[in-house]
Design an enzyme around this catalytic site. Structure first.
Site, PDB file in Angstrom:
ATOM      1  N   HIS A 167       0.726  -1.134   0.093  1.00 19.48           N
ATOM      2  CA  HIS A 167       0.117  -0.201   0.134  1.00 19.48           C
ATOM      3  C   HIS A 167       0.897   1.272   0.031  1.00 19.48           C
ATOM      4  O   HIS A 167       2.108   1.061   0.415  1.00 19.48           O
ATOM      5  CB  HIS A 167      -0.835   0.118   1.234  1.00 19.48           C
ATOM      6  CG  HIS A 167      -1.868  -1.106   1.482  1.00 19.48           C
ATOM      7  ND1 HIS A 167      -1.928  -1.871   2.230  1.00 19.48           N
ATOM      8  CD2 HIS A 167      -2.772  -1.305   0.486  1.00 19.48           C
ATOM      9  CE1 HIS A 167      -2.829  -2.678   2.109  1.00 19.48           C
ATOM     10  NE2 HIS A 167      -3.568  -2.314   1.076  1.00 19.48           N
ATOM     11  N   CYS A 254      -1.876   0.282   9.837  1.00 23.63           N
ATOM     12  CA  CYS A 254      -3.130  -0.661   9.394  1.00 23.63           C
ATOM     13  C   CYS A 254      -3.784  -1.348  10.652  1.00 23.63           C
ATOM     14  O   CYS A 254      -4.908  -1.898  10.509  1.00 23.63           O
ATOM     15  CB  CYS A 254      -2.531  -1.933   8.596  1.00 23.63           C
ATOM     16  SG  CYS A 254      -0.691  -2.198   8.341  1.00 23.63           S
TER      17      CYS A 254
HETATM   18  C1  CIR Z   1      -3.101  -7.825   3.215  1.00 29.90           C
HETATM   19  O1  CIR Z   1      -2.226  -8.408   2.259  1.00 29.90           O
HETATM   20  O2  CIR Z   1      -4.068  -7.370   3.016  1.00 29.90           O
HETATM   21  C2  CIR Z   1      -2.805  -8.163   4.700  1.00 29.90           C
HETATM   22  N1  CIR Z   1      -2.053  -9.376   5.064  1.00 29.90           N
HETATM   23  C3  CIR Z   1      -2.150  -6.991   5.093  1.00 29.90           C
HETATM   24  C4  CIR Z   1      -2.698  -5.581   5.053  1.00 29.90           C
HETATM   25  C5  CIR Z   1      -1.547  -4.423   5.665  1.00 29.90           C
HETATM   26  N2  CIR Z   1      -2.460  -3.384   5.682  1.00 29.90           N
HETATM   27  C6  CIR Z   1      -2.028  -2.190   5.307  1.00 29.90           C
HETATM   28  O3  CIR Z   1      -0.727  -1.995   5.270  1.00 29.90           O
HETATM   29  N3  CIR Z   1      -2.774  -1.022   5.527  1.00 29.90           N
END
Ligand code: CIR
Length: 259
Positions: A167, A254
């Protein structure tokens, strides 16, 4: 101000956490350590003056602890996203319900748009929105219209060719007071004239995802050069071990929705 928060939503990781999406090759997360790191994270938010609501875990959604991706709150308004990964689509139901008591007229990203909140980096009067493998152009346009109603200008940053950044906020953070942390690979793509930009050293790129919360900056533990650069700006740093979240491509930001 984009770093003054009185409340936050977080969500306990479930026992299925290790089955979540990841591109990292750091091994499987240990559940007990994951939970302990989550408790420490919520405690740090509380120490920073934030009233934290921790939602129950849901094993049906291994990535649901990464609540930031499911909603964006800006200028006292909320929009529920439409996460770009199919396995995460159902995470928004609980988040919408949790936000409903706090915000009127919650907006939604609708098909064919997709947005992950991790792609949205808000500064004082602008929002940088990553066009990524999770957030598409249509979703970014919907979000830009919604943000403009609050007077925020949207600047899209295409990161689809940067495989090591999931992201936009995996590679940049706004710390308030005109200070940004921006990964070297993103630096030329993000227009930041007149800003004070800290570029982490190559070995410290993971810590580009850090969070200003009121008077402190939450920073992943183990990144001393970046810590020192932030402290030199007069900001107090609180370090948190988020090793188990790093294994699942997650960072500090996150794990909460702050407002
Ligand atoms: C994903 O791949 O969606 C999750 N394992 C990690 C999400 C991380 N979110 C973020 O950086 N905002």
């Amino acid at each position: 101000m984009s770093y003054r928060f009185s409340r936050a939503l977080a969500r306990t990781p479930g026992t299925s956490f290790a089955q979540g999406l990841t591109s990292a090759t750091l091994g499987a997360p240990d559940l007990a350590t994951t939970l302990a790191q989550h408790r420490a994270y919520c405690a740090a938010l509380r120490d920073a003056g934030v009233d934290v609501t921790v939602l129950d875990a849901d094993d049906a959604f291994p990535d649901s602890t990464f609540v930031e991706d499911t909603a964006i709150v800006a200028h006292g308004r909320a929009i529920v996203t439409r996460p770009g990964a199919q396995s995460r689509a159902g995470e928004t139901t609980v988040i919408r319900a949790a936000l409903a008591g706090r915000f009127d007229g919650i907006a939604s990203i609708v098909p064919p748009g997709t947005v992950d909140g991790g792609d949205v980096c808000e500064s004082d009067d602008r929002a940088f929105v990553g066009i990524s493998h999770r957030t598409n152009g249509n979703g970014a346009e919907q979000l830009a219209r919604w943000l403009s109603e609050s007077g925020l200008e949207t600047i899209c940053v295409d990161i689809r060719d940067l495989d090591f950044i999931l992201h936009l906020k995996s590679g940049m953070s706004y710390l308030g007071d005109g200070i940004y942390v921006v990964d070297e690979a993103l630096r030329s793509r993000v227009p930041l004239d007149r800003a004070d930009v800290i570029v982490p050293s190559a070995g410290e790129a993971y810590a580009a995802n850090c969070v200003r919360v009121n008077d402190v900056v939450l920073l992943p533990a183990g990144f001393p050069q970046l810590q020192s650069a932030i402290e030199q700006r007069g900001l107090r740093v609180v370090t948190l071990d988020v090793s188990e979240y790093q294994k699942m491509d997650g960072g500090l930001s996150c794990l909460s929705i702050r407002f």
